[in-house]
Design a protein around this motif. Structure first.
Motif, mmCIF file in Angstrom:
data_model
loop_
_atom_site.group_PDB
_atom_site.id
_atom_site.type_symbol
_atom_site.label_atom_id
_atom_site.label_comp_id
_atom_site.label_asym_id
_atom_site.label_seq_id
_atom_site.Cartn_x
_atom_site.Cartn_y
_atom_site.Cartn_z
ATOM 1 N N ILE A 1 0.847 -1.182 0.000
ATOM 2 C CA ILE A 1 0.000 0.000 0.000
ATOM 3 C C ILE A 1 0.891 1.242 0.000
ATOM 4 O O ILE A 1 1.921 1.268 0.689
ATOM 5 C CB ILE A 1 -0.924 0.026 1.229
ATOM 6 N N CYS A 2 0.478 2.256 -0.732
ATOM 7 C CA CYS A 2 1.285 3.471 -0.843
ATOM 8 C C CYS A 2 0.433 4.701 -0.544
ATOM 9 O O CYS A 2 -0.693 4.818 -1.031
ATOM 10 C CB CYS A 2 1.887 3.573 -2.241
ATOM 11 N N PHE A 3 0.965 5.596 0.268
ATOM 12 C CA PHE A 3 0.379 6.913 0.511
ATOM 13 C C PHE A 3 1.418 7.972 0.164
ATOM 14 O O PHE A 3 2.607 7.807 0.474
ATOM 15 C CB PHE A 3 -0.015 7.090 1.978
ATOM 16 N N LYS A 4 0.990 9.060 -0.444
ATOM 17 C CA LYS A 4 1.872 10.192 -0.733
ATOM 18 C C LYS A 4 1.416 11.372 0.126
ATOM 19 O O LYS A 4 0.375 11.976 -0.129
ATOM 20 C CB LYS A 4 1.841 10.532 -2.218
ATOM 21 N N LEU A 5 2.220 11.688 1.144
ATOM 22 C CA LEU A 5 1.848 12.690 2.139
ATOM 23 C C LEU A 5 2.648 13.978 1.926
ATOM 24 O O LEU A 5 3.872 13.986 2.046
ATOM 25 C CB LEU A 5 2.108 12.139 3.555
ATOM 26 N N LYS A 6 1.951 15.068 1.623
ATOM 27 C CA LYS A 6 2.605 16.368 1.495
ATOM 28 C C LYS A 6 2.908 16.928 2.878
ATOM 29 O O LYS A 6 2.091 16.806 3.806
ATOM 30 C CB LYS A 6 1.697 17.337 0.741
ATOM 31 N N ALA A 7 4.059 17.567 3.022
ATOM 32 C CA ALA A 7 4.402 18.199 4.303
ATOM 33 C C ALA A 7 3.362 19.238 4.691
ATOM 34 O O ALA A 7 3.040 19.410 5.875
ATOM 35 C CB ALA A 7 5.785 18.838 4.209
ATOM 36 N N SER A 8 2.783 19.914 3.702
ATOM 37 C CA SER A 8 1.809 20.979 3.971
ATOM 38 C C SER A 8 0.497 20.474 4.546
ATOM 39 O O SER A 8 -0.305 21.254 5.048
ATOM 40 C CB SER A 8 1.530 21.764 2.686
ATOM 41 N N GLN A 9 0.273 19.143 4.481
ATOM 42 C CA GLN A 9 -0.966 18.615 5.057
ATOM 43 C C GLN A 9 -1.000 18.791 6.570
ATOM 44 O O GLN A 9 -2.062 18.820 7.175
ATOM 45 C CB GLN A 9 -1.145 17.138 4.688
ATOM 46 N N MET A 10 0.154 18.922 7.198
ATOM 47 C CA MET A 10 0.223 19.105 8.648
ATOM 48 C C MET A 10 0.366 20.582 9.031
ATOM 49 O O MET A 10 0.701 20.906 10.175
ATOM 50 C CB MET A 10 1.394 18.299 9.209
ATOM 51 N N ALA A 11 0.090 21.482 8.090
ATOM 52 C CA ALA A 11 0.129 22.911 8.395
ATOM 53 C C ALA A 11 -0.984 23.279 9.376
ATOM 54 O O ALA A 11 -2.022 22.620 9.431
ATOM 55 C CB ALA A 11 -0.018 23.721 7.115
ATOM 56 N N PHE A 12 -0.756 24.351 10.151
ATOM 57 C CA PHE A 12 -1.776 24.817 11.092
ATOM 58 C C PHE A 12 -1.703 26.339 11.195
ATOM 59 O O PHE A 12 -0.750 26.974 10.729
ATOM 60 C CB PHE A 12 -1.595 24.161 12.464
ATOM 61 N N LEU A 13 -2.721 26.935 11.805
ATOM 62 C CA LEU A 13 -2.778 28.384 11.982
ATOM 63 C C LEU A 13 -1.985 28.789 13.221
ATOM 64 O O LEU A 13 -2.195 28.245 14.310
ATOM 65 C CB LEU A 13 -4.230 28.847 12.117
ATOM 66 N N ASP A 14 -1.087 29.771 13.058
ATOM 67 C CA ASP A 14 -0.294 30.237 14.202
ATOM 68 C C ASP A 14 -1.026 31.369 14.921
ATOM 69 O O ASP A 14 -2.212 31.638 14.651
ATOM 70 C CB ASP A 14 1.106 30.646 13.753
#
Length: 365
Positions: free
Chosen positions: A291-304
């Motif tokens: 199984i393969c997932f492609k996870l962008k770093a920006s998916q874990m972005a949040f509001l500061d």
């Protein structure tokens, strides 16, 4: 006419039956579907309890039918809707999320017969019952299935379709536990520290009755060989996550592979984990797929603090498993620097699926 012990209007009359048959003339009931699919099986139906309240006066006939059965199927729950004939729904509220008293009591009485019991739960909310957990051999969460419900339920009961549904919510044990959800902030809910007093509530556990993503199958799946394409990425890069899944049971089945990600050290309090992606995979007995997932770093972005979206430098944990609490494989990657991004351009979810040719492996039992 009211359901005994409640303010709910009863719809168990010939008038309501005629209206239902007028609306859905070709719709077969669960009992009718079972009789069609199991023509050589003696199926008995008996009324034991209402959709709500504490009326236990109908137990005797239903228990007599159960005593003569090899298997007991219980239809549980209430009536979801938006008017006086409903036990829950829009404008129809209650303070108790558990099964009604009459249904819990019947389960306890039926359990004395020492027969296998399956509960079919119909309602607008998931099932929550101590009696169910203690005495039923299986639970099928049906929610509100409408006119195709009987066919789908019978398909699952008879094993023509694997029980592959997964809970889209976290199920509380008691209304006093609400709100309860899997992606709560660090240091809260059932992940709070031990030094603040009681580890649990005084009268029940902190942990939910059933966690988000929970669900069983007619077979068994094993996760192994988790791989990350890289352990360090920049804020605009993607990490590729691969894991192998094996059906090491005796029949074909469907698994819902669930990927969760945690921001381990952040400038703001973050969720203990977040569902980043999932996929449904059907495998034959002994079959293995990658199984393969492609996870962008920006998916874990949040509001500061300034309400700007930021991908923050730091370590992130990857978890894959059967549910939010049943994690089988884990790893981590590091984002090397922080970067502000436009919110509408961040990653929202990652799509997973099988890659390459299937690898068939024989599993020794």
């Amino acid at each position: 006419k009211l359901v005994p012990g409640t303010k709910i209007q009863s719809d168990e009359t010939e008038e309501f039956d005629k209206i239902l048959k007028l609306q859905k003339p070709g719709c077969k009931s669960l009992l009718e579907k079972l009789k069609v699919r199991l023509p050589e099986t003696d199926i008995t139906c008996a009324y034991g309890y209402a959709i709500a309240g504490d009326d236990c006066s109908h137990f005797a006939e239903a228990l007599q039918a159960a005593e003569n059965a090899d298997l007991i199927i219980l239809t549980l729950g209430g009536k979801h809707g938006s008017c006086s004939v409903a036990s829950m729904g829009e404008g129809v509220d209650a303070s108790d999320i558990n099964l009604p008293f009459c249904q819990d009591q019947f389960i306890r009485e039926a359990a004395k017969l020492h027969k296998p019991m399956i509960g079919l739960h119909f309602n607008g909310r998931p099932i929550s019952s101590d009696a169910v957990d203690e005495h039923l051999n299986a639970i099928l969460e049906c929610f509100n299935p409408s006119e195709a419900g009987a066919q789908a339920i019978v398909d699952v009961l008879l094993g023509d379709c694997d029980a592959s549904g997964r809970l889209p919510v976290t199920v509380a044990r008691n209304a006093g536990q609400i709100p309860v959800y899997y992606n709560h902030p660090y240091g809260s809910a059932w992940h709070q520290g031990d030094s603040i007093g009681f580890k649990d509530y005084v009268d029940l556990p902190h942990k939910p009755r059933y966690p988000f993503g929970y669900g069983l199958s007619y077979t068994h799946f094993t996760y192994h060989d988790l791989e990350l394409s890289q352990t360090e990425i920049s804020p605009d890069e993607t990490v590729v996550i691969r894991v192998k899944l094996t059906n090491d049971g005796y029949r074909k089945g469907t698994e819902v592979v669930q990927l969760y990600v945690s921001d381990l050290y952040a400038s703001r309090t973050r969720p203990v984990k977040e569902l980043a992606g999932f996929c449904r995979i059907e495998l034959l007995p002994g079959e293995t797929a990658q199984i393969c997932f492609k996870l962008k770093a920006s998916q874990m972005a949040f509001l500061d603090d300034d309400m700007k979206w930021v991908v923050e430098k730091g370590e992130y944990q990857v978890q894959i498993g059967h549910s939010s609490e049943d994690i089988c494989q884990s790893g981590s990657y590091r984002v090397t620097s922080s970067r502000y991004i436009e919110g509408h351009k961040r990653g929202f979810y990652c799509i997973g699926g099988k890659i390459g040719e299937k690898e068939i492996s024989l599993c020794e039992k």
